[in-house]
Design a protein around this motif. Structure first.
Motif: not given
Length: 288
Positions: A173-201
């Motif tokens: 979705f992001y690839l199509r959203l940005l093509y051809p001249k869009g930009e993705a801006f990343i705020i240089p602060e830790q403002l999001f917390t991502y929960h990591r789930h344990p996964e089996s091999t």
């Protein structure tokens, strides 16, 4: 106004926290939409207990992440969409900062931030996505799966691809959203917390195999984009082939080592015992 779209699937243990942080978002106007993507009866019952904190609850049969997000966004009344999974959350100031960026710069199509990837919400790995133009998204997702964007841009990009049931739907979705001249801006602060789930091999191996199929699908469906970057595409394909070959060699070495250990080790022990036995016989021989 922003529309906060939270996808939910058998995740009752996280819904209270997600709604808490949704209501904390520092914006003048917001609506909170929760999409229940086919949860079981127990999780539906728990979710219903939070009805007063939800502006719109959408219930559907299980169709996958992409379909759930599209369902929520299509019903959103806000001009700006903030989506996240129920087990993750944004800090209170994210929405106001992201909204300001989108309102001031029309070439910015997507806003995300640094993130803490954790299993306990205290310690973990700080993720710093690259962001930038679509070229940074050609072969990897360079932003978080949760982000803010305009609803109009979502419509123009064709929304999330519902054929991609699990994984890579954000990248595509992001690839199509940005093509051809869009930009993705990343705020240089830790403002999001991502929960990591344990996964089996096993699950990791299966996911890796599935990932190759999805990657091929994305390359082919976005042919117009990748035709312009044919040399980079070839480099990427061969890079992945070489990496796969290296992993296969490592696995082969591990297998050969295990086979060698379990076969040769008993033989070594037998040889050792035989040597002791022979020495014992020799010591009893009397030379005249």
């Amino acid at each position: 106004m922003i529309s906060i779209v939270i996808t939910y699937f058998n995740s009752s243990e996280f819904i209270n926290r997600a709604l808490y942080y949704a209501h904390l978002q520092k914006v003048v106007e917001k609506e909170i939409i929760v999409v229940d993507d086919g949860s079981d009866n127990n999780n539906k019952k728990i979710l219903s207990q939070y009805a007063d904190l939800i502006d719109l609850l959408i219930t559907q049969k299980n169709k996958g992440q992409a379909a759930a997000r599209n369902a929520g966004i299509s019903k959103a009344t806000g001009d700006f969409i903030l989506n996240w999974d129920v087990d993750d959350y944004f800090e209170a100031e994210f929405s106001s900062e992201a909204l300001k960026i989108l309102e001031e710069k029309s070439n910015i199509k997507l806003v995300s931030s640094y993130a803490l990837r954790t299993s306990n919400e205290i310690s973990g790995e700080l993720i710093k996505p690259l962001g930038g133009n679509y070229q940074n998204f050609l072969f990897e997702n360079a932003a978080l799966g949760s982000a803010m964007f305009r609803k109009l841009d979502w419509e123009n990009a064709g929304g999330y691809d519902e054929k991609i049931k699990v994984g890579y739907e954000d990248w595509d979705f992001y690839l199509r959203l940005l093509y051809p001249k869009g930009e993705a801006f990343i705020i240089p602060e830790q403002l999001f917390t991502y929960h990591r789930h344990p996964e089996s091999t096993t699950s990791l191996i299966l996911r890796e195999r599935s990932a190759l199929i999805k990657r091929k699908y994305i390359y082919k469906k976005n042919e117009t984009i990748y035709q312009q970057h044919y040399p980079e595409l070839i480099d990427d394909v061969f890079y992945r082939l070489e990496r796969e070959e290296q992993e296969r060699y490592k696995n082969l070495e591990r297998i050969e080592y295990k086979i060698g250990y379990y076969i040769l080790n008993p033989l070594r022990k037998l040889k050792k015992h035989f040597t002791y036995f022979r020495k014992g016989l020799t010591s009893k021989v009397v030379v005249k």
